[in-house]
Design an enzyme around this catalytic site. Structure first.
Site, short mmCIF file in Angstrom:
data_model
loop_
_atom_site.label_atom_id
_atom_site.label_comp_id
_atom_site.label_asym_id
_atom_site.label_seq_id
_atom_site.Cartn_x
_atom_site.Cartn_y
_atom_site.Cartn_z
CB SER A 95 -0.90 0.01 1.24
OG SER A 95 -1.81 -1.07 1.21
CE LYS A 170 -4.63 -1.39 1.08
NZ LYS A 170 -5.30 -2.57 1.69
CE LYS A 238 1.89 2.15 4.55
NZ LYS A 238 1.41 1.31 3.42
#
Length: 297
Positions: A95, A170, A238
């Site tokens: 990701s 994503k 994150k």
């Protein structure tokens, strides 16, 4: 026969690699934690290094914590690209921010190689049972070459568009998942504080419009006070940071996601980053001075 490289054997990477081995793939593996590589070797993998994987394998999968680490593994001294052969396909399942995907694609193209950004959704349980969902960005020829292996690790794989669109998909996924966890957390802290049995409230509402895969996955864990990471907060923190930065870059207001990021910042300050993202409930519990749990715990 393809020789497959797999770099990154953490919570997600190890079960994904194991599912490839179940299909008798020739798999060359690497992780900075040698014990993780050793476990894969014991069930049929070949222990390697990024540089050797670059020189040996024609399809290379990455499953790493951040875009910065992806770049290091690919392009640093002794990285994959110091020995990569023209025509090799690199599929980054990490990701990362869309600009990280564009950067990797551009440098790999200069070496005559191909790149696919193909992050996953489903967390550790679906990594284990091989039912992950892949959202890919790149060209169709590269996607078709990688697709048989994605299907060994998941139940769904879709080419969203060009380079970077897998990473964008994503990030959109992460907005929805983590926002839903926050909403579930707030709702069940409210119900608990008001005197209702949270487990019975869950059973009452899960079949209606409030029901969701996130509710079914996370609320039982919250009730059991189980915050063992399937999707650790630090990874989601994150990702939400990447959402905020990308949204600012393209001029898209994200007021709710910005607040979610601040909630995760509190979780970071309080030392919860290694817990499952269902642990976000603790932010709301601290505000209300109550805990969401089964009544017999």
């Amino acid at each position: 026969m393809d020789k497959i490289g797999f770099i990154g054997l953490g919570i997600m990477g190890t079960p994904m690699a194991l599912n490839l081995l179940k299909h008798h793939v020739e798999l060359h593996v690497y992780d900075v934690r040698e014990s993780l590589s050793d476990h894969l070797v014991s069930v049929g993998a070949v222990k390697s290094t990024p540089k050797r994987i670059g020189s040996t394998c024609n399809i290379i999968f990455l499953m790493l914590p951040s875009g910065g680490i992806v770049k290091e593994v690919l392009f640093d001294e002794d990285g994959v690209c110091t020995a990569i052969a023209s025509g090799t396909v690199v599929c980054d399942m990490s990701s990362v921010a869309p600009e990280d995907s564009h950067f990797c694609s551009r440098l790999l193209q200069e070496k005559g190689c191909f790149f696919l950004d193909s992050p996953v959704s489903g967390g550790e349980p679906k990594a284990i049972d091989g039912t992950l969902s892949f959202m890919a960005g790149g060209d169709d020829m590269t996607f078709q070459k990688v697709l048989p292996y994605l299907q060994m690790m998941g139940s769904s794989a879709l080419l969203v568009g060009g380079t970077g669109t897998g990473s964008i998909a994503k990030l959109a996924n992460q907005i929805i998942v983590n926002m839903t966890i926050a909403s579930v957390s707030e709702a069940f802290v409210f119900a608990t504080k008001a005197g209702a049995d949270p487990e019975k409230v869950y059973k009452a509402i899960r079949g209606g419009l409030a029901g969701s895969a996130v509710l079914d996955a996370k609320l039982p864990m919250i009730l059991e006070r189980n915050f063992e990471p399937g999707g650790p907060i630090y990874i989601n923190h994150k990702d939400i940071k990447n959402v905020v930065e990308e949204a600012h870059l393209i001029g898209t207001p994200i007021p709710l996601t910005s607040q979610l990021f601040e909630i995760m910042q509190v979780m970071k300050v309080k030392g919860h980053m290694g817990e499952d993202h269902g642990g976000i409930v603790q932010y709301f519990e601290n505000l209300a001075d109550c805990k969401v749990r089964k009544q017999d715990i």
